[in-house]
Design an enzyme around this catalytic site. Structure first.
Site, PDB file in Angstrom:
ATOM      1  N   GLU A   1      48.614 -11.939 -27.010  1.00  0.00           N
ATOM      2  CA  GLU A   1      48.467 -13.040 -26.065  1.00  0.00           C
ATOM      3  C   GLU A   1      49.384 -12.937 -24.841  1.00  0.00           C
ATOM      4  O   GLU A   1      50.279 -13.773 -24.640  1.00  0.00           O
ATOM      5  CB  GLU A   1      48.667 -14.369 -26.783  1.00  0.00           C
ATOM      6  CG  GLU A   1      47.725 -14.506 -27.971  1.00  0.00           C
ATOM      7  CD  GLU A   1      47.604 -15.920 -28.508  1.00  0.00           C
ATOM      8  OE1 GLU A   1      48.439 -16.760 -28.178  1.00  0.00           O
ATOM      9  OE2 GLU A   1      46.638 -16.171 -29.253  1.00  0.00           O
TER      10      GLU A   1
ATOM     11  N   GLU B   1      42.564 -13.291 -34.027  1.00  0.00           N
ATOM     12  CA  GLU B   1      42.969 -14.635 -34.460  1.00  0.00           C
ATOM     13  C   GLU B   1      41.842 -15.612 -34.224  1.00  0.00           C
ATOM     14  O   GLU B   1      41.208 -15.596 -33.163  1.00  0.00           O
ATOM     15  CB  GLU B   1      44.190 -15.161 -33.675  1.00  0.00           C
ATOM     16  CG  GLU B   1      45.496 -14.588 -34.112  1.00  0.00           C
ATOM     17  CD  GLU B   1      46.686 -15.156 -33.335  1.00  0.00           C
ATOM     18  OE1 GLU B   1      46.631 -16.326 -32.886  1.00  0.00           O
ATOM     19  OE2 GLU B   1      47.666 -14.418 -33.170  1.00  0.00           O
TER      20      GLU B   1
HETATM   21  C1  BGC Z   1      49.329 -17.498 -31.478  1.00  0.00           C
HETATM   22  C2  BGC Z   1      49.867 -17.885 -32.818  1.00  0.00           C
HETATM   23  C3  BGC Z   1      49.806 -19.395 -32.960  1.00  0.00           C
HETATM   24  C4  BGC Z   1      48.353 -19.816 -32.898  1.00  0.00           C
HETATM   25  C5  BGC Z   1      48.111 -21.307 -33.026  1.00  0.00           C
HETATM   26  C6  BGC Z   1      48.122 -18.268 -31.051  1.00  0.00           C
HETATM   27  O1  BGC Z   1      48.275 -18.690 -29.744  1.00  0.00           O
HETATM   28  O2  BGC Z   1      49.165 -16.109 -31.393  1.00  0.00           O
HETATM   29  O3  BGC Z   1      51.164 -17.396 -32.934  1.00  0.00           O
HETATM   30  O4  BGC Z   1      50.424 -19.865 -34.103  1.00  0.00           O
HETATM   31  O5  BGC Z   1      47.794 -19.405 -31.679  1.00  0.00           O
HETATM   32  O6  BGC Z   1      48.698 -22.004 -31.973  1.00  0.00           O
END
Ligand code: BGC
Length: 447
Positions: free
Chosen positions: A166, A353
């Site tokens: 990110e 993610e």
């Molecule tokens: C990040 C994580 C974070 C998740 C939820 C992402 O932006 O990579 O580290 O916990 O989102 O906010």
């Protein structure tokens, strides 16, 4: 009821990040990172929380891996804490830190779980921040040095490498919006940082090739989607700028070797300009083996004069929201994947993610997180739609394996498939864990 079938070789995983789960902040020779400093500064984190102990995965990784095994995970995406490897970011290596990651990786491999390693998930060594952090071009050299050490050290053990998690958050959220470490609020700083991160990424990919490391190297930007509220050009343009901020700004340089003109103009209108030196764009434009995509939310958007950086207003169509108040917008995942494939071609994608914050607590020992299951089901459905449209998605990595330290929100926000009691550190798999176990085991999903 129908069934969505995923390919046999589709890679199923779950993710965490070092500062969010490891704890052991001052053990094993670890140096300070900007997250220690930021979290220890009163007022930055909700309830005064910090990652000193977090999930204590530094000591409990074997227990975590036993849960991964039960879940049937094929890959575990974790990040390396740079200051655990090199307390000052450069110079002496910390053997104890390296050994920890060897133990973790060996245990994963023993259990048939593929390590998927992120080199940088936001925790810059504090010593480098003291010298200017990502605003200082020398941090690029430090990062490439650290990355090379890790490539050589874990050669043959780790096949999947991600340079940055990110970069939008590391630059704009941490240096312009200011609610992540180091917490600056300056648009020019954010642009400088974004540019330096991309150079560091490109040079790391070059090094990976030069060293002849076997495996794959990629990059994991977070993306979102804004669908124009109407067919008015001003709404379309506002949404283009909003998407351009997260997608094109961080991907055009890598795939096209140039920043998008429409975004350069948008930043210049705000008085900020990207500072490019000779050779920078060539360094950034390196072929990568995969693109990691982090996706959580999106919405409709329309033009609104003088509203924020890009004069856009998000429209609420009455979305359901997670406990983080983020609109649930699964079709945005499909749209952004198709947009990326249209613009950059057919590059293999891993969803690195995707997940939802719901703060369910145990009731009689069980955590019934039906809303998380629904969220995951809807996003996997849209992911499959993108695959049917030809986007080569190779795997899906849920965020997160465990409830963990949710940055500025501390322990008040829960994203895990496994509940963690932050007093006792007891782990309890949620309903979503058992649901995901079935999805992985079957390789298909009931919708
Ligand atoms: C990040 C994580 C974070 C998740 C939820 C992402 O932006 O990579 O580290 O916990 O989102 O906010």
């Amino acid at each position: 009821m129908s069934i969505i079938q995923f390919p046999k070789d589709f890679l199923w995983g779950a993710a965490t990040a070092a500062y969010q789960v490891e704890g052991a902040w001052n053990e094993g020779g670890r140096g300070l990172s900007i997250w220690d400093t930021y979290a220890h500064t009163p007022g930055n984190i909700r309830n005064g929380d910090n990652g000193n102990i977090a999930c204590d995965s530094y000591h409990r990784y074997e227990e975590d891996i036993a849960y991964m095994k039960e879940l049937g995970l094929q890959t575990y995406r974790f990040s390396i804490s740079w200051s655990r490897i090199s307390p000052d970011g450069t110079g002496e290596l910390n053997e104890e830190g390296l050994n920890y990651y060897h133990r973790l990786v060996d245990k994963l491999l023993e259990n048939g779980i593929e390590p998927f390693c992120t080199l940088y998930h936001w925790d810059l060594p504090q010593a480098l921040q003291d010298a200017g952090g990502w605003k200082n071009r020398e941090t690029i050299d430090a990062f490439v040095g650290y990355a090379g050490t890790m490539f050589k050290e874990f050669q043959g053990k780790i096949k999947y490498w991600t340079t940055f998690n990110e970069p939008w958050c590391v630059s704009f959220k941490a240096h312009y919006i200011g609610d992540l470490a180091p917490g600056e609020k300056n648009l020019q700083s954010a642009l400088d940082v974004a540019h330096h991160l991309m150079i560091a990424h490109g040079r790391t990919v070059q090094l990976f090739r030069q060293l002849g490391i076997s495996g794959q190297v990629g990059y994991a930007p977070n993306v979102s989607w804004r669908e124009p509220f109407s067919s008015k050009q001003e709404d379309i343009d506002a949404c283009r700028r909003r998407i351009g901020w997260m997608v094109e700004w961080f991907l055009d340089p890598i795939f096209k070797g140039a920043y998008p003109e429409f975004m350069i103009k948008a930043f210049e209108a705000m008085g900020a300009k990207v500072q490019i030196q000779q050779g920078d764009m060539e360094a950034i434009k390196q072929p990568i083996d995969f693109l990691g995509i982090n996706y959580y939310t999106g919405s409709l958007g329309r033009y609104k004069k003088d509203n924020g950086l890009f004069e856009i207003e998000d429209i609420d169509e009455g979305y359901e929201r997670t406990d983080f108040n983020w609109p649930i917008y699964p079709s945005g995942l499909y749209k952004v994947l198709v947009h990326i494939a249209d613009r950059y071609g057919s590059i293999p994608v891993y969803i690195t993610e995707n997940g939802a914050c719901y703060d369910d607590e145990p009731v009689e020992g069980k955590i019934q997180d039906a809303k998380r299951i629904e969220y995951l089901r809807k996003h996997l459905t849209q992911l499959n739609r993108a695959m049917e449209a030809g986007v080569p998605v190779k795997g899906y990595i849920a965020w997160s394996l465990l409830d963990n330290f949710e940055w500025a929100d501390g322990y008040s926000r829960r994203f895990g498939l496994i509940h963690v009691d932050f007093n006792s550190l007891i782990r309890t798999p949620k309903e979503s864990f058992f649901w995901y176990e079935k999805v992985i085991g079957n390789g298909w999903l009931e919708v």
